[in-house]
Write a protein that holds these residues in place. Structure first.
Motif, short mmCIF file in Angstrom:
data_model
loop_
_atom_site.label_atom_id
_atom_site.label_comp_id
_atom_site.label_asym_id
_atom_site.label_seq_id
_atom_site.Cartn_x
_atom_site.Cartn_y
_atom_site.Cartn_z
N PRO A 15 0.80 -1.23 0.00
CA PRO A 15 0.00 0.00 0.00
C PRO A 15 0.83 1.28 0.00
O PRO A 15 0.27 2.36 -0.15
CB PRO A 15 -0.80 -0.12 1.31
CG PRO A 15 0.06 -0.95 2.21
CD PRO A 15 0.76 -1.92 1.31
N VAL A 16 2.15 1.18 0.19
CA VAL A 16 2.98 2.39 0.22
C VAL A 16 3.09 2.97 -1.18
O VAL A 16 2.76 2.31 -2.18
CB VAL A 16 4.37 2.09 0.79
CG1 VAL A 16 4.28 1.46 2.16
CG2 VAL A 16 5.15 1.18 -0.14
N LEU A 17 3.58 4.20 -1.26
CA LEU A 17 3.71 4.90 -2.54
C LEU A 17 5.19 5.03 -2.88
O LEU A 17 5.90 5.83 -2.27
CB LEU A 17 3.07 6.29 -2.46
CG LEU A 17 1.55 6.41 -2.68
CD1 LEU A 17 0.80 5.62 -1.65
CD2 LEU A 17 1.12 7.87 -2.65
N VAL A 46 6.75 -0.54 -9.58
CA VAL A 46 5.87 0.39 -8.87
C VAL A 46 5.07 -0.38 -7.84
O VAL A 46 4.85 -1.59 -7.98
CB VAL A 46 4.93 1.14 -9.84
CG1 VAL A 46 5.71 1.96 -10.83
CG2 VAL A 46 4.02 0.16 -10.57
N THR A 47 4.63 0.30 -6.81
CA THR A 47 3.80 -0.33 -5.80
C THR A 47 2.32 -0.22 -6.16
O THR A 47 1.92 0.69 -6.91
CB THR A 47 4.04 0.30 -4.43
OG1 THR A 47 3.66 1.69 -4.48
CG2 THR A 47 5.50 0.20 -4.02
N GLY A 71 6.49 6.51 1.41
CA GLY A 71 7.22 5.56 0.57
C GLY A 71 8.06 4.55 1.31
O GLY A 71 8.87 3.86 0.69
N GLU A 72 7.91 4.43 2.61
CA GLU A 72 8.73 3.51 3.38
C GLU A 72 8.36 2.06 3.06
O GLU A 72 7.20 1.64 3.19
CB GLU A 72 8.54 3.76 4.88
CG GLU A 72 9.23 2.76 5.78
CD GLU A 72 10.76 2.84 5.71
OE1 GLU A 72 11.42 1.84 5.99
OE2 GLU A 72 11.27 3.93 5.38
N LEU A 73 9.36 1.28 2.61
CA LEU A 73 9.19 -0.14 2.34
C LEU A 73 9.91 -0.91 3.45
O LEU A 73 11.12 -1.09 3.40
CB LEU A 73 9.78 -0.51 0.97
CG LEU A 73 9.11 0.12 -0.25
CD1 LEU A 73 9.94 -0.11 -1.50
CD2 LEU A 73 7.71 -0.44 -0.44
#
Length: 397
Positions: free
Chosen positions: A127-129, A145-146, A284-286
């Protein structure tokens, strides 16, 4: 930055990046010298410090080909398996035109407009960007891309992000970043081995020999010199690791501005790039992705405690450059909700609403007569502006 100067900036950045990569390779040999110095410090003939430094340098010259081969083998492994390793670390999977037609078509149109080979398209079910590009050659290039990015951005914003990542591929950034990450990994790995080996030798049977007394009572320069050699080696190891990280971060930071400019050049839509960055900021944290992958992302929230250890420039500075040099505009803020009831009127019995700079004045405050003054006296024909009468009562123009 202006379009006419974009390629000049890219060419200059490639030259600087070449020197930075050469500096990374140089740090590998500094680590080898540090290792040789530690070995000489544990020698049993107890030479002076100058002799140990000379011997360590000779060891470096003798091991130069082997150190180079080891670094090149490490690069070859990364060259062959980087895409699979990144996909394994992030959980991304490849998609086809049939599975994601809109996303595939946006990327394909950008490639056609510049005559570029279509990279593979990957999606992370997160769900992050965020988004990133990877690969070492045309057969390996991928854009990932997420799922959260696809759902949060509109078509123009998503196209701008894809153009950003495609610019990284076109400029050779992804190949350079993989090389930088691998070489920095060699330095970190070798430094850890030296520290572990030094710890074992310090607490094992092989310890630096203390200076022995000769027959005439003089002492040979062994123990103190060995200790000094170990301190020098530790300082070189720490400095090499620190510089390798700084070089990695410098490479990443310098490329984000150019990728933003390249995205504007491809899409001719700076506003879409600006709005996409503002939506991505802070989201944007993965968590499962290693730091090497986060450095390749369009935004990396994992910034260090100072700008020295930040892998990306701030979103604010990137947006500022797009506004100043790319012809973009800051998006307008949504209108503030009315202070009165839902119908937009003003409730006479309600208290004035407090605004960010104090008590807000009702919309009809300018039409209320002052105490002891009629409405006609207060209004008259005096023109009014947003901050009060344009001309004071009785005053001339």
């Amino acid at each position: 930055m202006q379009a006419f100067g974009l390629y000049t900036h890219i060419r200059a950045n490639r030259i600087r990046s070449g020197f930075l990569i050469a500096g990374l390779f140089l740090l590998v040999y500094v680590m080898v010298f540090a290792g040789a110095l530690i070995v000489e410090a544990f020698a049993y003939d107890e030479p002076p410090l100058g002799v140990m430094l000379a011997r360590a340098f000779n060891d470096l010259v003798a091991s130069f080909p082997w150190a180079t081969i080891a670094a090149l083998v490490w690069l070859f492994i990364a060259y062959q398996f980087n895409r699979g390793l990144i996909a394994l670390a992030t959980g991304a999977h490849a998609v086809t035109r049939q599975e994601e037609p809109k996303l595939y078509q946006l990327l394909e149109n950008l490639c056609i407009s510049r005559g570029l080979t279509m990279p593979r398209l990957y999606i992370m079910e997160s769900p992050v960007l965020n988004a990133f590009a990877s690969g070492m050659n045309e057969k390996q290039y991928t854009v990932t891309v997420t799922r959260g990015l696809m759902e949060a951005l509109d078509d123009q914003e998503l196209e701008a992000v894809l153009a950003h990542e495609l610019t990284h591929i076109r400029n050779g950034d992804v190949r350079l970043m993989v090389v930088a990450v691998v070489i920095a990994g060699v330095i970190s790995f070798f430094g850890e081995l030296l520290f572990r080996g030094l710890t074992r030798m310090s607490f094992g049977s092989a310890r630096p020999r203390m200076p022995r007394s000769s027959s005439n009572g003089d002492r040979k320069g062994g123990g103190g010199a060995a200790f000094a050699a170990i301190l020098i080696a530790l300082a070189l190891i720490a400095l090499s690791w620190l510089l390798s990280q700084v070089i990695r971060f410098a490479l990443s930071r310098s490329r984000e501005y150019l990728a933003d400019a390249g995205a504007v050049e491809l899409t001719k839509n700076p506003d879409a790039m600006i709005s996409a960055l503002l939506k991505i900021e802070g989201r944007g944290e993965l968590p499962s992705a290693p730091s090497a992958v986060m450095e390749m992302c369009i935004d990396n929230p994992r910034s260090g405690f100072t700008d020295l250890f930040a892998t990306h420039p701030s979103i604010a500075s990137r947006v500022d450059r797009l506004v100043r040099f790319g012809g973009g505009r800051m998006p307008e803020l949504p209108p503030a909700p009315p202070a009165g009831p839902a119908d937009g009127g003003t409730d006479a019995n309600s208290e004035p609403q407090a605004g960010p700079w104090g008590t807000a004045v009702p919309d009809n405050a300018s039409q209320q007569p002052a105490p002891g003054q009629t409405s006609s006296q207060s209004q008259g024909s005096i023109p009014r502006g947003p901050w009060g009468p344009l001309f004071p009562p009785g005053g001339g123009r």
